[in-house]
Design a protein around this motif. Sequence first.
Motif, mmCIF file in Angstrom:
data_model
loop_
_atom_site.group_PDB
_atom_site.id
_atom_site.type_symbol
_atom_site.label_atom_id
_atom_site.label_comp_id
_atom_site.label_asym_id
_atom_site.label_seq_id
_atom_site.Cartn_x
_atom_site.Cartn_y
_atom_site.Cartn_z
ATOM 1 N N ILE A 1 2.064 -3.688 13.114
ATOM 2 C CA ILE A 1 2.786 -3.220 12.134
ATOM 3 C C ILE A 1 2.222 -3.142 10.651
ATOM 4 O O ILE A 1 3.070 -2.839 9.566
ATOM 5 N N HIS B 1 -5.850 3.481 3.971
ATOM 6 C CA HIS B 1 -5.296 2.412 3.226
ATOM 7 C C HIS B 1 -6.226 1.003 3.266
ATOM 8 O O HIS B 1 -6.154 -0.009 2.176
ATOM 9 N N VAL C 1 0.821 -1.061 0.067
ATOM 10 C CA VAL C 1 -0.031 0.084 0.152
ATOM 11 C C VAL C 1 0.827 1.153 -0.210
ATOM 12 O O VAL C 1 1.720 1.396 1.114
ATOM 13 N N ALA C 2 0.837 1.924 -1.158
ATOM 14 C CA ALA C 2 1.815 3.074 -1.368
ATOM 15 C C ALA C 2 0.873 4.367 -1.922
ATOM 16 O O ALA C 2 1.426 4.926 -2.678
ATOM 17 N N HIS D 1 -8.910 8.181 1.313
ATOM 18 C CA HIS D 1 -9.994 7.444 2.164
ATOM 19 C C HIS D 1 -9.256 6.546 3.049
ATOM 20 O O HIS D 1 -9.811 5.806 3.794
ATOM 21 N N TYR E 1 10.889 -4.009 12.236
ATOM 22 C CA TYR E 1 10.125 -2.931 12.095
ATOM 23 C C TYR E 1 10.781 -1.542 12.487
ATOM 24 O O TYR E 1 11.244 -1.364 13.444
ATOM 25 N N ASN F 1 -6.974 -4.657 15.309
ATOM 26 C CA ASN F 1 -5.997 -3.623 15.932
ATOM 27 C C ASN F 1 -6.809 -2.535 16.491
ATOM 28 O O ASN F 1 -7.988 -2.120 16.033
ATOM 29 N N MET G 1 -9.160 1.615 7.328
ATOM 30 C CA MET G 1 -7.942 1.149 7.524
ATOM 31 C C MET G 1 -7.822 -0.580 7.095
ATOM 32 O O MET G 1 -8.859 -1.071 7.524
HETATM 33 N N1 UGB Z 1 -1.714 4.563 2.531
HETATM 34 C C1 UGB Z 1 -2.264 4.337 1.512
HETATM 35 O O1 UGB Z 1 -1.768 3.454 0.515
HETATM 36 N N2 UGB Z 1 -3.370 5.065 1.138
HETATM 37 C C2 UGB Z 1 -4.026 5.929 2.032
HETATM 38 O O2 UGB Z 1 -4.951 6.663 1.670
HETATM 39 C C3 UGB Z 1 -3.176 6.313 3.009
HETATM 40 C C4 UGB Z 1 -2.092 5.599 3.436
HETATM 41 P P1 UGB Z 1 0.747 5.738 7.381
HETATM 42 P P2 UGB Z 1 -0.922 5.188 9.663
HETATM 43 O O3 UGB Z 1 2.658 0.315 11.302
HETATM 44 O O4 UGB Z 1 3.663 2.194 11.576
HETATM 45 C C5 UGB Z 1 -0.769 2.604 10.048
HETATM 46 O O5 UGB Z 1 -0.018 6.969 7.151
HETATM 47 O O6 UGB Z 1 -2.112 5.034 8.677
HETATM 48 C C6 UGB Z 1 -0.603 3.920 2.765
HETATM 49 C C7 UGB Z 1 -1.443 1.740 10.798
HETATM 50 O O7 UGB Z 1 -3.001 2.091 10.905
HETATM 51 O O8 UGB Z 1 2.323 5.574 7.328
HETATM 52 O O9 UGB Z 1 -0.779 6.391 10.445
HETATM 53 C C8 UGB Z 1 0.801 4.571 3.229
HETATM 54 O O10 UGB Z 1 1.366 4.947 1.871
HETATM 55 C C9 UGB Z 1 -1.044 1.613 12.495
HETATM 56 O O11 UGB Z 1 -1.860 0.725 13.213
HETATM 57 O O12 UGB Z 1 0.240 5.016 8.773
HETATM 58 O O13 UGB Z 1 -0.648 4.145 10.687
HETATM 59 C C10 UGB Z 1 1.637 3.538 4.096
HETATM 60 O O14 UGB Z 1 2.309 2.513 3.344
HETATM 61 C C11 UGB Z 1 0.431 1.337 12.496
HETATM 62 O O15 UGB Z 1 0.429 -0.121 12.250
HETATM 63 C C12 UGB Z 1 0.595 3.036 4.893
HETATM 64 O O16 UGB Z 1 -0.674 3.151 4.254
HETATM 65 C C13 UGB Z 1 1.064 2.063 11.640
HETATM 66 O O17 UGB Z 1 0.518 2.002 10.155
HETATM 67 C C14 UGB Z 1 0.264 3.342 6.135
HETATM 68 O O18 UGB Z 1 -0.021 4.753 6.226
HETATM 69 C C15 UGB Z 1 2.510 1.436 11.613
#
Ligand code: UGB
Length: 597
Positions: free
Chosen positions: A352, A237, A118-119, A235, A423, A319, A398
């Motif tokens: 993670i 991931h 997911v990127a 929206h 991690y 989670n 999520m």
């Molecule tokens: N991402 C998408 O592909 N699309 C989107 O619309 C948004 C994000 P963040 P986040 O492991 O450290 C998550 O922003 O959401 C991708 C978990 O929810 O880096 O704050 C984005 O490109 C949390 O429970 O993280 O937190 C990236 O690859 C915890 O596990 C990924 O989604 C945390 O990650 C995560 O997006 C973590």
Amino acid sequence: QKNLHLLSPEQIELAKILLEMRQTHVFENWAEPGVDDEEKKGFFDQVARLNSSYPGGLASYIKTARELLADSKDGKNPFDGFTPSVPTGERLTFGDDNFIDFEETGVKEAGKSAFVLVAGGLGERLGYNGIKVALPAETTTGTSFLQNYIEYILALQDACKLSQGEGQAQIPLVIMTSDDTHARTLDHLESNSYFGMQSTQVKLLKQEKVACLDDNDARFALDPHNKYRIQTKPHGHGDVHSLLYSSGLLNAWRDAGLRWVLFFQDTNGLLFKAIPAALGVSATKQYHVNSLAVPRKAKEAIGGITKLTHSDGRSMVINVEYNQLDPLLRATGYPDGDVNSETGYSPFPGNINQLILELGPYIEELTKTGGAIQEFVNPKYKDASKTSFKSSTRLECMMQDYPKTLSPSARVGFTVVDAWLAYAPVKNNPDDAAKVPKGNPYHSATSGEMATYGANSRILRKAGVQIEDPLQQVFNGQEVEVWPRVTWKPKWGLTFSQIKSKVGGSCSISQRSTLSIKGRNIFLEDLSLDGALIISAIEDAEVKVGGSIQNKGWLLEHVDYKDASVPEEIRTRGFKFNKIEQLEKNYSEPGKFSLKP
Ligand code: UGB
């Protein structure tokens, strides 16, 4: 009304949905017919996209938004009736027999796996100008995160071929992108020949943004710069599930005999060190869902894996996001909230967001849900009346919330591994990282790179190499452990057994050393390294490296992250290498060689 006769039947249908869902205001300031016609067409193109990319269409989006906004206004607790407790799961110790067995099983299963990255996130917390997957995971070799991921997947593919004979299919890789990242991700792949993958092996699925909402009645916000556009925001991931479902890839994978889908995030350079073992756990325990987790420091910005038991008897392992865990605990008999236990860690393992789903049950579930994931809304209200917002909001979802709709009979588990192994994401900019409470991980470019060297050094130690202790140093206001800068290509060391088979005799590496290994058949034997050694070899070259290698090496120098004369990718780390002297060898001919200065 005046524009109606100009619309196509499809556009009339879309307009009807908007009117029925009380979105009349979006047409309020439209120009006379014949004026701005291209812009008006653009509006309907956008509405058509918003409608088709959301499971159930726009009407469903607005309906859900109204319900969630009403719940939020009433202060309804999403965990009402649930009591949290610490779940039980598999806890692995790197390098012990159990771990090695799981790795062996996992490598075989990798041939039946598809990987999904997911990127689509822009990484607002990191504040980097480019895409995160193109950032170097470490600067000794300059390998980007995406290159690192692809090389690991290719190494897994090769390892399966070796253990199961020729003819294994390629391991598919899907990358979820968004408008913010799509073009640059494609460019990073194309300009690097897909890092050795076949271009057909990689599929990009672009997620669409969703409509922003201006008030509790879920009225769409218009783009402040264009009255013919609805404002949109990401929206989340969680979109990955509906995108995979509608792409048709899941059925194609099942027909090709695949069994597992592995989801992972954009900037965790360590992750694949735990993948073989975690996949082994999934296969052995027959988990439908397996989340990879690490010990979590209280208040760390990663979700906690929690068992939630409802007063009606239902329970699930899920989670709980970092901002919700503390209030949930306080409301359910833990007055101190999210705090460390006597172990120095939160009792709830840290999510993670590395999920391993079994493909068959996954398809079954998505056939029911269409890939829709339970959403949430997080409006920032102007005042306590909760009637208006400071800025527009939207629904979010999520990917780790997938298990929420599963039946209680689903086999949902998790696997805890050491954080040093698996991690070290790069999510925070230097300023924010420096403010992280002492003892909690920084999740910065500085800590991400240093963690790579730390993990590789610890693994080599476990394999019998004498590695000098790390030094504590401060870069960009963050105190980190500095281990020797050891890196290797995934095909050199995919599993612990494989790494062990590549080192022999009595080897040692000093703290100030740099070691970069690029080549499958490079063996360290009675090597004593104090300096820099950069070695590469083609597949058919077998090289034994030993003896005492000593040189001035690569010096680690401080860089200030505010120094704009240094490229952003480097200065955000707070250090760079001054390459004074190294022994560099490249074996490009087949044969057996010995490097013994
Ligand atoms: N991402 C998408 O592909 N699309 C989107 O619309 C948004 C994000 P963040 P986040 O492991 O450290 C998550 O922003 O959401 C991708 C978990 O929810 O880096 O704050 C984005 O490109 C949390 O429970 O993280 O937190 C990236 O690859 C915890 O596990 C990924 O989604 C945390 O990650 C995560 O997006 C973590």
